[in-house]
Design a protein around this motif. Structure first.
Motif, PDB file in Angstrom:
ATOM      1  N   ASP A 176       0.389  -1.410  -0.049  1.00  0.00           N
ATOM      2  CA  ASP A 176      -0.090   0.048   0.208  1.00  0.00           C
ATOM      3  C   ASP A 176       0.876   1.139  -0.192  1.00  0.00           C
ATOM      4  OD1 ASP A 176      -2.306  -1.781   0.426  1.00  0.00           O
ATOM      5  OD2 ASP A 176      -2.444  -1.626   2.119  1.00  0.00           O
ATOM      6  N   THR A 177       2.203   1.539   0.667  1.00  0.00           N
ATOM      7  CA  THR A 177       3.212   2.007   0.914  1.00  0.00           C
ATOM      8  C   THR A 177       4.356   1.919   0.322  1.00  0.00           C
ATOM      9  OG1 THR A 177       3.269   1.672   3.220  1.00  0.00           O
ATOM     10  CG2 THR A 177       1.476   3.624   2.189  1.00  0.00           C
ATOM     11  N   GLN A 226       3.288  15.106  -8.623  1.00  0.00           N
ATOM     12  CA  GLN A 226       4.104  14.499  -8.140  1.00  0.00           C
ATOM     13  C   GLN A 226       4.091  13.458  -7.413  1.00  0.00           C
ATOM     14  OE1 GLN A 226       7.934  15.558  -6.713  1.00  0.00           O
ATOM     15  NE2 GLN A 226       7.569  17.620  -7.432  1.00  0.00           N
ATOM     16  N   VAL A 227       4.602  12.085  -6.951  1.00  0.00           N
ATOM     17  CA  VAL A 227       3.983  11.630  -6.302  1.00  0.00           C
ATOM     18  C   VAL A 227       4.817  11.969  -4.393  1.00  0.00           C
ATOM     19  CG1 VAL A 227       4.893   9.031  -5.523  1.00  0.00           C
ATOM     20  CG2 VAL A 227       4.607   9.962  -7.705  1.00  0.00           C
ATOM     21  N   ARG A 228       3.415  11.934  -4.366  1.00  0.00           N
ATOM     22  CA  ARG A 228       3.787  12.461  -2.370  1.00  0.00           C
ATOM     23  C   ARG A 228       4.712  11.380  -1.896  1.00  0.00           C
ATOM     24  NH1 ARG A 228       3.978  17.895  -3.790  1.00  0.00           N
ATOM     25  NH2 ARG A 228       2.384  17.917  -5.580  1.00  0.00           N
ATOM     26  N   MET A 229       4.883  12.083  -0.331  1.00  0.00           N
ATOM     27  CA  MET A 229       4.967  11.257   0.727  1.00  0.00           C
ATOM     28  C   MET A 229       4.897  11.323   1.478  1.00  0.00           C
ATOM     29  SD  MET A 229       9.907  11.506   0.215  1.00  0.00           S
ATOM     30  CE  MET A 229       9.445   9.492   1.290  1.00  0.00           C
ATOM     31  N   ASP A 230       4.627  10.706   2.857  1.00  0.00           N
ATOM     32  CA  ASP A 230       4.149  10.922   4.049  1.00  0.00           C
ATOM     33  C   ASP A 230       4.997  10.066   4.898  1.00  0.00           C
ATOM     34  OD1 ASP A 230       2.275  10.530   6.522  1.00  0.00           O
ATOM     35  OD2 ASP A 230       1.187   8.869   5.930  1.00  0.00           O
ATOM     36  N   GLY A 231       5.653  11.343   5.120  1.00  0.00           N
ATOM     37  CA  GLY A 231       6.844  10.893   6.281  1.00  0.00           C
ATOM     38  C   GLY A 231       8.150  10.284   5.713  1.00  0.00           C
ATOM     39  N   PRO A 232       8.081   8.444   5.621  1.00  0.00           N
ATOM     40  CA  PRO A 232       9.833   8.058   5.348  1.00  0.00           C
ATOM     41  C   PRO A 232       8.905   7.336   3.749  1.00  0.00           C
ATOM     42  CG  PRO A 232       8.887   6.871   7.165  1.00  0.00           C
ATOM     43  CD  PRO A 232       7.974   8.067   7.406  1.00  0.00           C
ATOM     44  N   ASN A 233       7.717   7.283   3.756  1.00  0.00           N
ATOM     45  CA  ASN A 233       7.171   6.494   2.777  1.00  0.00           C
ATOM     46  C   ASN A 233       6.499   7.505   1.924  1.00  0.00           C
ATOM     47  OD1 ASN A 233       7.083   3.777   4.351  1.00  0.00           O
ATOM     48  ND2 ASN A 233       5.085   5.491   5.912  1.00  0.00           N
ATOM     49  N   TYR A 234       6.576   6.702   0.167  1.00  0.00           N
ATOM     50  CA  TYR A 234       5.642   7.678  -0.864  1.00  0.00           C
ATOM     51  C   TYR A 234       4.573   6.731  -0.677  1.00  0.00           C
ATOM     52  CZ  TYR A 234       9.772   9.111  -2.830  1.00  0.00           C
ATOM     53  OH  TYR A 234      11.669   9.934  -2.808  1.00  0.00           O
ATOM     54  N   SER A 239      13.123  -3.842  -0.108  1.00  0.00           N
ATOM     55  CA  SER A 239      13.262  -3.486   0.923  1.00  0.00           C
ATOM     56  C   SER A 239      13.278  -1.715   1.698  1.00  0.00           C
ATOM     57  CB  SER A 239      14.587  -3.933   1.059  1.00  0.00           C
ATOM     58  OG  SER A 239      15.737  -2.726   0.238  1.00  0.00           O
ATOM     59  N   TRP A 240      13.634  -1.215   0.368  1.00  0.00           N
ATOM     60  CA  TRP A 240      13.299   0.335   0.535  1.00  0.00           C
ATOM     61  C   TRP A 240      14.180   1.356  -0.448  1.00  0.00           C
ATOM     62  CZ3 TRP A 240      16.772  -1.914   4.412  1.00  0.00           C
ATOM     63  CH2 TRP A 240      15.999  -2.527   6.030  1.00  0.00           C
ATOM     64  N   LEU A 241      13.266   2.293  -0.969  1.00  0.00           N
ATOM     65  CA  LEU A 241      13.693   3.030  -2.024  1.00  0.00           C
ATOM     66  C   LEU A 241      14.547   4.029  -1.812  1.00  0.00           C
ATOM     67  CD1 LEU A 241      13.287   3.994  -5.463  1.00  0.00           C
ATOM     68  CD2 LEU A 241      11.038   4.458  -4.234  1.00  0.00           C
ATOM     69  N   GLU A 242      15.318   4.506  -2.265  1.00  0.00           N
ATOM     70  CA  GLU A 242      15.979   5.487  -1.930  1.00  0.00           C
ATOM     71  C   GLU A 242      15.278   7.495  -2.369  1.00  0.00           C
ATOM     72  OE1 GLU A 242      20.055   7.875  -3.657  1.00  0.00           O
ATOM     73  OE2 GLU A 242      19.984   6.021  -4.407  1.00  0.00           O
ATOM     74  N   THR A 243      15.397   7.710  -1.351  1.00  0.00           N
ATOM     75  CA  THR A 243      14.249   9.121  -2.259  1.00  0.00           C
ATOM     76  C   THR A 243      15.613  10.366  -1.577  1.00  0.00           C
ATOM     77  OG1 THR A 243      12.924  10.868  -0.946  1.00  0.00           O
ATOM     78  CG2 THR A 243      14.140   9.352   0.921  1.00  0.00           C
ATOM     79  N   ARG A 244      15.840  11.319  -2.062  1.00  0.00           N
ATOM     80  CA  ARG A 244      16.193  12.671  -2.292  1.00  0.00           C
ATOM     81  C   ARG A 244      15.336  13.647  -1.654  1.00  0.00           C
ATOM     82  NH1 ARG A 244      21.211  11.289  -4.824  1.00  0.00           N
ATOM     83  NH2 ARG A 244      21.983  13.162  -3.271  1.00  0.00           N
ATOM     84  N   ALA A 287       6.582  -0.946  -6.311  1.00  0.00           N
ATOM     85  CA  ALA A 287       4.778  -1.264  -5.688  1.00  0.00           C
ATOM     86  C   ALA A 287       4.195  -2.864  -6.581  1.00  0.00           C
ATOM     87  CB  ALA A 287       4.001  -0.329  -5.609  1.00  0.00           C
ATOM     88  N   ALA A 288       4.774  -3.226  -7.103  1.00  0.00           N
ATOM     89  CA  ALA A 288       4.419  -3.911  -8.156  1.00  0.00           C
ATOM     90  C   ALA A 288       5.335  -5.310  -6.872  1.00  0.00           C
ATOM     91  CB  ALA A 288       4.530  -3.206  -9.103  1.00  0.00           C
ATOM     92  N   VAL A 289       5.819  -5.503  -7.458  1.00  0.00           N
ATOM     93  CA  VAL A 289       7.015  -6.806  -7.261  1.00  0.00           C
ATOM     94  C   VAL A 289       6.836  -6.982  -5.533  1.00  0.00           C
ATOM     95  CG1 VAL A 289       9.120  -5.516  -8.500  1.00  0.00           C
ATOM     96  CG2 VAL A 289       9.547  -5.135  -6.460  1.00  0.00           C
ATOM     97  N   PRO A 290       7.009  -8.865  -5.528  1.00  0.00           N
ATOM     98  CA  PRO A 290       6.953  -8.750  -4.025  1.00  0.00           C
ATOM     99  C   PRO A 290       8.208  -8.824  -3.462  1.00  0.00           C
ATOM    100  CG  PRO A 290       7.640 -10.977  -5.137  1.00  0.00           C
ATOM    101  CD  PRO A 290       7.206  -9.456  -5.672  1.00  0.00           C
TER     102      PRO A 290
END
Length: 402
Positions: free
Chosen positions: A134-135, A354-362, A331-336, A325-328
């Motif tokens: 979901d995130t 653009q895609v938004r963030m909620d804290g450390p999650n896209y 772990s984590w995606l790099e964010t800048r 989102a689509a792979v099983p």
């Protein structure tokens, strides 16, 4: 707009507009924050368009030339035949592969997925089998030039919810001279202090930016108490799987490697031989969604998680989020985009959606395509100048990796 940006448009083809045939491929070299970004707009005869991005930073002119070569045979083709277009771009010349070719393919492939998602009125992740989470969680990077600054940045990030943090050591900074022995010693000391400060709950990594030799990297790992690092990113260059096999035998620290890969063939030995524990593929360099999803499936077979490289702007981020989102196996995606980084890569005046963030999650977009809109008038007004990566030398004057 930079003079190297060119538009190639079909003229007088007389094709049926309902077939979603490619009418134009337009590379756009744009200055965003402290870096250039090479965006690619693909438009079909019915006026629909999609956005892609190339990841070959500082060599954008080469990718633009390749895109214009591709346009010679892609104009008029059905934009929905994404897999076939990938193969023709890769195999349509005598010389196979190469990162200029796959950087250009990456941008096209991402744009074609954006187009198809818009045409079918679904997010891109639905084209990839639907979302599996979901995130999309991210890791943040500290860029402090001192240990005190790094500890303060991590304290801020922890308070904001980040569970995984990567350091970019001050000793690996952007000066003209790089001394690996001094950097190894200082960075080891910094990481030990960070671990002592934050304890075992923090997932801690470090990016060495492939600046060390095998021996230097092994010596660095030997200076760290067991449990100091959760992952070591790009300690040496990835041209030689044999070198990584040697280093893998000399330390138990998990590796995070793959941002340099320009194809599944480059990724293959690292997956098959267990030479990395996290796959750092870059969707804007490895060949777009088409190639990235193949590598992801290969990694799943070996119980290897993706930790995608994401150093660019909103188009690269949106593509990476849709893929993640689509792979099983993720772990984590790099964010800048954390509060401790200031680079301007996601300028909202240029990218109003653009895609938004909620804290450390896209937060996964639910709009059609990638979930990005671009103000073309705004990006056209940006002055573009060439950005050259630092050319480092060692203390004896010899050239070394940046």
């Amino acid at each position: 707009m930079d003079t190297t940006s060119q538009q190639v448009v079909a003229a007088g083809t007389g094709l049926d507009r309902s077939q979603a045939r490619i009418a134009a491929i337009e590379p756009m070299l744009v200055r965003v924050g402290i870096r250039n970004q090479l965006l690619v707009k693909v438009t079909t005869e019915d006026g629909l368009f999609g956005w892609g991005e190339s990841g070959l930073s500082s060599r954008e002119a080469s990718v633009i030339a390749m895109l214009n070569d591709f346009a010679r045979f892609l104009i008029g083709q059905d934009s929905r035949r994404i897999g076939r277009i990938w193969q023709e771009c890769y195999r349509g010349q005598y010389f196979e592969g190469g990162r200029v070719i796959t950087a250009a393919i990456s941008a096209l492939d991402i744009a074609l997925h954006d187009l198809l998602g818009k045409r079918l009125d679904v997010p891109v992740y639905q084209l990839l089998g639907g979302k599996q989470r979901d995130t999309v969680g991210s890791f943040a990077t500290t860029m402090g030039t001192s240990i005190d600054r790094q500890i303060e940045d991590i304290r801020i990030l922890r308070k904001e919810g980040w569970q995984c943090v990567r350091t970019y050591p001050g000793s690996f900074g952007e000066g003209e001279v790089y001394d690996p022995q001094a950097a190894v010693s200082q960075t080891a000391t910094e990481l030990i202090a960070i671990r002592e400060e934050f304890g075992p709950d923090l997932c801690l990594g470090v990016d060495l930016h492939h600046r060390l030799s095998v021996v230097e990297a092994a010596n660095f790992c030997a200076r760290l108490p067991v449990g100091t690092l959760d992952f070591l990113e790009e300690p040496i260059r990835s041209e030689s799987p044999e070198a990584y096999r040697m280093l893998r035998s000399m330390t138990s620290v998990p590796f995070a490697v793959g941002e340099e890969f320009a194809s599944k063939w480059q990724a293959a030995p690292f997956i098959e031989q267990g030479l990395t524990q996290y796959m750092r593929l870059d969707i804007c360099n490895i060949g777009g969604f088409t190639e990235a999803m193949k590598v992801a499936g290969w990694c799943e077979r070996h119980y290897m998680d993706l930790m995608p490289h994401n150093p660019l702007g909103p188009v690269c981020t949106a593509a990476s989020v849709n893929m993640s989102a689509a792979v099983p196996n993720f772990s984590w995606l790099e964010t800048r985009q954390s509060s401790v980084e200031s680079n301007g890569f996601h300028d909202e005046k240029l990218f109003p959606v653009q895609v938004r963030m909620d804290g450390p999650n896209y937060v996964l977009p639910d709009c059609p395509g990638l979930g990005v809109e671009i103000d073309e008038d705004a990006i056209a007004s940006q002055a573009v100048t060439h950005v050259e990566c630092p050319h480092l030398r060692r203390t004896d004057g010899s050239v070394t990796n940046w």
